[in-house]
Design a protein around this motif. Structure first.
Motif, PDB file in Angstrom:
ATOM      1  N   ALA A  79       0.818  -1.211   0.000  1.00 47.69           N
ATOM      2  CA  ALA A  79       0.000   0.000   0.000  1.00 47.69           C
ATOM      3  C   ALA A  79       0.854   1.263   0.000  1.00 47.69           C
ATOM      4  O   ALA A  79       0.389   2.332  -0.412  1.00 47.69           O
ATOM      5  N   HIS A  80       2.105   1.151   0.462  1.00 55.77           N
ATOM      6  CA  HIS A  80       3.004   2.304   0.502  1.00 55.77           C
ATOM      7  C   HIS A  80       4.257   2.024  -0.338  1.00 55.77           C
ATOM      8  O   HIS A  80       5.361   2.438   0.020  1.00 55.77           O
ATOM      9  N   ARG A  81       4.095   1.337  -1.450  1.00 54.55           N
ATOM     10  CA  ARG A  81       5.252   0.949  -2.243  1.00 54.55           C
ATOM     11  C   ARG A  81       5.914   2.138  -2.939  1.00 54.55           C
ATOM     12  O   ARG A  81       7.044   2.021  -3.428  1.00 54.55           O
ATOM     13  N   GLU A  82       5.212   3.277  -2.978  1.00 56.52           N
ATOM     14  CA  GLU A  82       5.818   4.446  -3.631  1.00 56.52           C
ATOM     15  C   GLU A  82       7.037   4.962  -2.867  1.00 56.52           C
ATOM     16  O   GLU A  82       7.844   5.728  -3.415  1.00 56.52           O
ATOM     17  N   VAL A  83       7.178   4.562  -1.584  1.00 55.79           N
ATOM     18  CA  VAL A  83       8.316   5.042  -0.795  1.00 55.79           C
ATOM     19  C   VAL A  83       9.572   4.212  -1.040  1.00 55.79           C
ATOM     20  O   VAL A  83      10.639   4.510  -0.498  1.00 55.79           O
ATOM     21  N   ILE A  84       9.452   3.143  -1.839  1.00 59.49           N
ATOM     22  CA  ILE A  84      10.607   2.283  -2.082  1.00 59.49           C
ATOM     23  C   ILE A  84      11.618   3.007  -2.961  1.00 59.49           C
ATOM     24  O   ILE A  84      11.312   3.412  -4.084  1.00 59.49           O
ATOM     25  N   GLY A  85      12.817   3.189  -2.449  1.00 60.23           N
ATOM     26  CA  GLY A  85      13.897   3.797  -3.212  1.00 60.23           C
ATOM     27  C   GLY A  85      14.910   2.741  -3.620  1.00 60.23           C
ATOM     28  O   GLY A  85      14.727   1.539  -3.387  1.00 60.23           O
ATOM     29  N   TRP A  86      16.006   3.195  -4.214  1.00 59.28           N
ATOM     30  CA  TRP A  86      17.018   2.255  -4.667  1.00 59.28           C
ATOM     31  C   TRP A  86      17.660   1.507  -3.509  1.00 59.28           C
ATOM     32  O   TRP A  86      17.939   0.308  -3.612  1.00 59.28           O
ATOM     33  N   THR A  87      17.869   2.201  -2.397  1.00 55.63           N
ATOM     34  CA  THR A  87      18.501   1.545  -1.250  1.00 55.63           C
ATOM     35  C   THR A  87      17.642   0.405  -0.723  1.00 55.63           C
ATOM     36  O   THR A  87      18.122  -0.712  -0.477  1.00 55.63           O
ATOM     37  N   LEU A  88      16.350   0.677  -0.559  1.00 56.67           N
ATOM     38  CA  LEU A  88      15.444  -0.356  -0.070  1.00 56.67           C
ATOM     39  C   LEU A  88      15.291  -1.476  -1.085  1.00 56.67           C
ATOM     40  O   LEU A  88      15.201  -2.654  -0.715  1.00 56.67           O
ATOM     41  N   ALA A  89      15.259  -1.146  -2.373  1.00 57.84           N
ATOM     42  CA  ALA A  89      15.134  -2.171  -3.411  1.00 57.84           C
ATOM     43  C   ALA A  89      16.328  -3.122  -3.387  1.00 57.84           C
ATOM     44  O   ALA A  89      16.168  -4.349  -3.456  1.00 57.84           O
ATOM     45  N   VAL A  90      17.538  -2.568  -3.259  1.00 53.49           N
ATOM     46  CA  VAL A  90      18.736  -3.413  -3.180  1.00 53.49           C
ATOM     47  C   VAL A  90      18.704  -4.269  -1.926  1.00 53.49           C
ATOM     48  O   VAL A  90      19.082  -5.453  -1.939  1.00 53.49           O
ATOM     49  N   THR A  91      18.229  -3.691  -0.822  1.00 52.10           N
ATOM     50  CA  THR A  91      18.111  -4.459   0.424  1.00 52.10           C
ATOM     51  C   THR A  91      17.149  -5.622   0.266  1.00 52.10           C
ATOM     52  O   THR A  91      17.423  -6.746   0.714  1.00 52.10           O
ATOM     53  N   LEU A  92      16.009  -5.383  -0.381  1.00 47.56           N
ATOM     54  CA  LEU A  92      15.030  -6.450  -0.614  1.00 47.56           C
ATOM     55  C   LEU A  92      15.630  -7.554  -1.477  1.00 47.56           C
ATOM     56  O   LEU A  92      15.442  -8.750  -1.201  1.00 47.56           O
ATOM     57  N   ILE A  93      16.338  -7.163  -2.520  1.00 46.95           N
ATOM     58  CA  ILE A  93      16.951  -8.157  -3.405  1.00 46.95           C
ATOM     59  C   ILE A  93      17.971  -8.993  -2.651  1.00 46.95           C
ATOM     60  O   ILE A  93      18.020 -10.223  -2.786  1.00 46.95           O
TER      61      ILE A  93
END
Length: 307
Positions: A101-115
């Motif tokens: 519901a709040h996926r718009e706050v995902i930045g590159w740092t968080l995306a790399v962390t998730l990966i």
């Protein structure tokens, strides 16, 4: 004697030995699993899977939501999470909905962390497989780059599989709402649809497990051997899963004991058993190979640490 001879033509040495003494093969597999510290390996795989499962689901839903509705993906995930963590899919899906519901706050740092976190379980599983398939590691080493790429290729494959299953599940749900007029009677298609969906899930389990056994061990593993392990692990897990569902529904006092930690404890316990089943399936393949490569009477060699 005649029954034994009738099994021989066309069967490999391993198959003939197993058909002759299946209980002996099962006992030999369990001894080898214990010698390889299988319970300890399963605990490590379960812990890192617990760290990986939510980031992996977030990644898959974010990527696939550009192709298909998020609600349909959530519904499919909830159904198949029940296979992995019986009775605990609802809390996981609820956490996932809050994040999406709040996926718009995902930045590159968080995306790399998730990966990164979504790939941890695959890396630890590869190490566990190296212990069980020690006879392969002695002969051949896997290039580091290949080991680094395998988790991300698996995430891609899982994403494609989730997309296909979501589309098939949607078609089956539409089919379940129809009725068949035959000989003056209306027959609901809901039961056949549920059975078919369950069978698709079981076949998917076999294929996913077989693909893990095919790719994770070092060297080239025959698809026939991978399918043997996949079928063995699927049968064990289906039995374990139904026992877990029955236990948590009737006998367990885990919520009284652990309170707010209940979901985490139950998920970790389910993942521990799932990892145990997965590694036992790998041990079945390793022992099947060992019969072909080594003298039958030779006992399994445990993994020793220096000291």
């Amino acid at each position: 004697m005649l029954a034994r001879l009738s099994l021989s033509p066309g069967l490999s040495r391993s198959a003939r030995k197993i058909a002759h003494d299946p209980l002996g093969f099962a006992a030999q597999t369990w001894r080898a699993f214990r010698a390889n510290q299988g319970l300890l390996l399963a605990g490590g795989v379960a812990y890192y899977t617990l760290l990986s499962i939510v980031p992996l689901m977030i990644l898959l839903v974010i990527i696939l939501s550009h192709v298909i509705e998020a609600d349909r993906l959530m519904s499919t995930l909830a159904h198949y999470l029940e296979i992995v963590v019986p009775g605990q899919s609802a809390p996981l899906i609820e956490e996932l909905r809050g994040f999406i519901a709040h996926r718009e706050v995902i930045g590159w740092t968080l995306a790399v962390t998730l990966i990164f976190f979504s790939s941890l379980a695959f890396s630890v599983l590869e190490n566990a497989m190296s212990v069980i398939f020690f006879h392969r590691v002695l002969d051949k080493r896997r290039p580091m780059m290949v080991s680094m790429l395998i988790p991300y290729l698996y995430i891609l494959i899982l994403g494609i599989g989730l997309l296909v299953v979501t589309l098939v599940a949607g078609a089956l749900q539409s089919f379940a709402m129809t009725t068949l007029d035959f000989l003056g009677h209306d027959w609901s298609m809901s039961t056949p649809s549920r059975v078919l969906l369950y069978m698709i899930g079981v076949c998917g389990e076999v294929l996913v497990l077989a693909s893990i056994y095919f790719v994770m061990p070092v060297g080239r593993l025959a698809w026939r051997h991978a399918l043997i392990g996949g079928v063995a692990a699927t049968v064990l897990w289906e039995i374990s899963r139904h026992v877990l569902v029955w236990y948590f529904a009737t006998l367990s006092q885990i919520r009284t004991v652990y309170g707010s930690l209940t979901t985490a404890i139950v998920v970790l316990l389910s993942l521990e058993i799932a990892a145990l089943v997965l590694l036992i399936g790998a041990q079945v393949i390793a022992e099947y190979e060992r019969i072909e490569w080594e003298p039958v009477a030779r006992p399994p060699r445990p993994m020793h640490t220096p000291g």
